[in-house]
Scaffold this motif. Structure first.
Motif, PDB file in Angstrom:
ATOM      1  N   TYR A  96       6.520  -2.147  -4.849  1.00  0.00           N
ATOM      2  CA  TYR A  96       5.597  -2.409  -3.743  1.00  0.00           C
ATOM      3  C   TYR A  96       4.403  -1.457  -3.793  1.00  0.00           C
ATOM      4  N   ALA A  97       4.656  -0.214  -4.182  1.00  0.00           N
ATOM      5  CA  ALA A  97       3.553   0.750  -4.291  1.00  0.00           C
ATOM      6  C   ALA A  97       2.565   0.311  -5.366  1.00  0.00           C
ATOM      7  N   ASP A  98       3.083  -0.164  -6.492  1.00  0.00           N
ATOM      8  CA  ASP A  98       2.214  -0.641  -7.575  1.00  0.00           C
ATOM      9  C   ASP A  98       1.395  -1.855  -7.153  1.00  0.00           C
ATOM     10  N   LEU A  99       1.927  -2.617  -6.197  1.00  0.00           N
ATOM     11  CA  LEU A  99       1.214  -3.795  -5.684  1.00  0.00           C
ATOM     12  C   LEU A  99       0.269  -3.443  -4.543  1.00  0.00           C
ATOM     13  N   LYS A 100       0.122  -2.145  -4.268  1.00  0.00           N
ATOM     14  CA  LYS A 100      -0.738  -1.643  -3.184  1.00  0.00           C
ATOM     15  C   LYS A 100      -0.227  -2.050  -1.798  1.00  0.00           C
ATOM     16  N   GLU A 101       1.051  -2.333  -1.713  1.00  0.00           N
ATOM     17  CA  GLU A 101       1.667  -2.645  -0.419  1.00  0.00           C
ATOM     18  C   GLU A 101       2.343  -1.368   0.090  1.00  0.00           C
ATOM     19  N   SER A 102       1.521  -0.432   0.533  1.00  0.00           N
ATOM     20  CA  SER A 102       2.000   0.911   0.848  1.00  0.00           C
ATOM     21  C   SER A 102       3.010   0.935   1.998  1.00  0.00           C
ATOM     22  N   SER A 103       2.736   0.214   3.069  1.00  0.00           N
ATOM     23  CA  SER A 103       3.645   0.250   4.225  1.00  0.00           C
ATOM     24  C   SER A 103       5.025  -0.290   3.862  1.00  0.00           C
ATOM     25  N   GLN A 104       5.059  -1.348   3.047  1.00  0.00           N
ATOM     26  CA  GLN A 104       6.334  -1.900   2.614  1.00  0.00           C
ATOM     27  C   GLN A 104       7.045  -0.925   1.674  1.00  0.00           C
ATOM     28  N   TRP A 153       9.715 -15.827   2.260  1.00  0.00           N
ATOM     29  CA  TRP A 153       8.365 -15.581   1.773  1.00  0.00           C
ATOM     30  C   TRP A 153       7.309 -16.108   2.753  1.00  0.00           C
ATOM     31  N   GLN A 154       7.639 -17.171   3.502  1.00  0.00           N
ATOM     32  CA  GLN A 154       6.686 -17.680   4.490  1.00  0.00           C
ATOM     33  C   GLN A 154       6.488 -16.671   5.621  1.00  0.00           C
ATOM     34  N   GLU A 155       7.551 -15.950   5.933  1.00  0.00           N
ATOM     35  CA  GLU A 155       7.508 -15.005   7.057  1.00  0.00           C
ATOM     36  C   GLU A 155       7.057 -13.606   6.642  1.00  0.00           C
ATOM     37  N   ALA A 156       6.888 -13.370   5.354  1.00  0.00           N
ATOM     38  CA  ALA A 156       6.579 -12.027   4.853  1.00  0.00           C
ATOM     39  C   ALA A 156       5.220 -11.549   5.354  1.00  0.00           C
ATOM     40  N   LYS A 157       5.159 -10.260   5.642  1.00  0.00           N
ATOM     41  CA  LYS A 157       3.910  -9.637   6.110  1.00  0.00           C
ATOM     42  C   LYS A 157       3.189  -8.934   4.960  1.00  0.00           C
ATOM     43  N   PHE A 158       3.574  -9.224   3.764  1.00  0.00           N
ATOM     44  CA  PHE A 158       2.985  -8.572   2.594  1.00  0.00           C
ATOM     45  C   PHE A 158       2.843  -9.590   1.466  1.00  0.00           C
ATOM     46  N   GLU A 159       2.023  -9.248   0.481  1.00  0.00           N
ATOM     47  CA  GLU A 159       1.793 -10.115  -0.671  1.00  0.00           C
ATOM     48  C   GLU A 159       2.724  -9.711  -1.813  1.00  0.00           C
ATOM     49  N   HIS A 160       3.153 -10.708  -2.589  1.00  0.00           N
ATOM     50  CA  HIS A 160       3.988 -10.426  -3.752  1.00  0.00           C
ATOM     51  C   HIS A 160       3.796 -11.545  -4.772  1.00  0.00           C
ATOM     52  N   PRO A 161       3.714 -11.210  -6.069  1.00  0.00           N
ATOM     53  CA  PRO A 161       3.468 -12.251  -7.079  1.00  0.00           C
ATOM     54  C   PRO A 161       4.594 -13.260  -7.225  1.00  0.00           C
ATOM     55  N   TYR A 162       5.781 -12.967  -6.673  1.00  0.00           N
ATOM     56  CA  TYR A 162       6.901 -13.894  -6.792  1.00  0.00           C
ATOM     57  C   TYR A 162       7.077 -14.761  -5.556  1.00  0.00           C
TER      58      TYR A 162
END
Length: 418
Positions: free
Chosen positions: A296-304, A85-94
């Motif tokens: 991921y789409a629902d979280l607006k993280e389209s590229s992921q 999660w530290q290295e992630a390039k996207f946001e996630h509630p978990y």
């Protein structure tokens, strides 16, 4: 005295207001309840008796080294999940921070709802970096009269942590808030905590792929853990109530073990869910990975989302990847990649359910009409949509009529454009 005069006298008496001021120092002190008669017997069963200003409670602690294995995973894999999660390039509630205080939390109660339902067991599992272990701490209600002592012992009025549960947002935490409110005169205010509910993630990950979402089912099907000698959860309140009535704690120890397994599985479920969200396991179905892409789409993280869904379409056959193509097409259209959107919609057309198929035909008609300016193709997909509406007998008549009016308008408009 007449009846009327008596009524008038009563009204006068009721009308008189008397006020008495209660001084703060006159407020009655909390009366600590007496310890149950079976206290020593429960101590001999391995429970520790602890006393605070509100009464007593029983405590049990177990230390698990980071190398401890529960099902498929060693507990130290939790830290690998944090690093991801530290290295992630996207946001996630978990997502969790490396230094974030985390508290895995589970309760056992005397029922499922109602003011009379009490929490008789509070279970916590947290990291102790000093001891390089996870520490399980369980607080057991001595008897209903000692509830304030149990709640105070949790320290949830003092500590701040991210709470991780399984169905805790809907059950455990609201139940805790209810019981806390009943003791609000004695207890400090309960703190609001960040909450991650792994039941929600399980539903997101395994929708249409698992029939049951009970934690035990997830353990067996996904986490590689099978319970031996476990008691059914619905027996827990019966066992507790029998234990305080008889004073015999033998069966109650099994309830504590049941709660212990729940907590250990919360850690491994978080680990496994993280691995899935980073696509680091190939042992899941196309449905699961499609669910991840949609999440991921629902979280607006389209590229992921696109990355995950494209992987599904490359690794699974047309039938298995039908829904992935559908959600991929939606993302391509949002990103204004119209040609790619058309290809993905066409690829999904014969492999999705009728309602999605109608949406696909509508999207293709719109793309060909407004983006590609190919009115012949737009007309073709419009006619296909009208036929689908007419043939499907499962849709409500009223709904079909509304759709037919809308689609006929499109057909007429395209006829004028040809």
């Amino acid at each position: 005295m007449s009846y009327e005069n008596k009524i008038l006298q009563m009204k006068k008496m009721l009308g008189k207001k008397t006020t008495t001021t209660i001084k703060k120092e006159d407020k009655p002190a909390y009366q600590k309840p007496a310890a149950p008669s079976y206290t020593e017997r429960w101590e001999k069963a391995g429970l520790t008796v602890v006393e605070n200003e509100f009464g007593i409670f029983f405590k049990r602690q177990v230390h698990y080294p980071f190398s401890y294995q529960h099902g498929h995973y060693k507990l130290q894999s939790f830290f690998d999940a944090l690093e991801k999660w530290q290295e992630a390039k996207f946001e996630h509630p978990y997502a969790l921070e490396m230094n974030e205080k985390v508290l895995f939390f589970d309760t056992e109660t005397t029922g499922l709802k109602g003011v009379g339902t009490q929490i008789f067991l509070l279970g916590f599992l947290e990291v102790s970096e000093e001891e390089e272990s996870f520490i399980l701490t369980q607080y057991l209600l001595a008897d209903p009269a000692h509830e304030a002592a149990l709640l105070f012992a949790s320290m949830l009025w003092q500590k701040t942590a991210t709470i991780i549960t399984y169905n805790g947002k809907s059950f455990d935490w609201p139940q805790l808030e209810t019981r806390w409110t009943l003791h609000q005169k004695e207890l400090p205010k309960l703190r609001t905590q960040r909450h991650i509910d792994l039941l929600h993630s399980s539903k997101r990950l395994w929708k249409n792929d698992m029939e049951r979402m009970k934690l035990k089912s997830v353990e067996e099907e996904k986490l590689g853990f099978s319970r031996i000698g476990d008691i059914p959860g619905y027996l827990a309140p019966i066992i507790y109530l029998d234990a305080i009535k008889s004073g015999v704690p033998d069966a109650l120890i099994k309830v504590l073990l049941h709660n212990e397994w729940d907590l250990l599985s919360l850690i491994t479920l978080y680990i496994h869910s993280t691995k899935l969200l980073f696509e680091e396991t190939s042992e899941e179905s196309a449905k699961t990975f499609t669910n991840i892409g949609k999440w991921y789409a629902d979280l607006k993280e389209s590229s992921q989302s696109v990355k995950v869904l494209e992987k599904v379409t490359a690794q699974f056959n047309e039938l298995e990847a039908g829904n992935a193509q559908y959600y991929l097409a939606i993302q391509h259209k949002k990103n204004k990649k119209f040609s790619e959107a058309i290809d993905a919609f066409v690829a999904s057309l014969h492999f999705v359910d009728p309602r999605k198929k109608l949406h696909v035909l509508e999207q293709l008609a719109m793309l060909y009409e407004h983006q590609i300016k190919d009115y012949e193709q737009a007309l073709y997909y419009t006619q296909e949509g009208i036929q689908l509406i007419k043939k499907n007998e499962q849709w409500r008549v009223e709904q079909k009529q509304k759709w037919e009016i809308s689609w006929e308008k499109r057909l007429h408009r395209l006829g004028n454009k040809k």
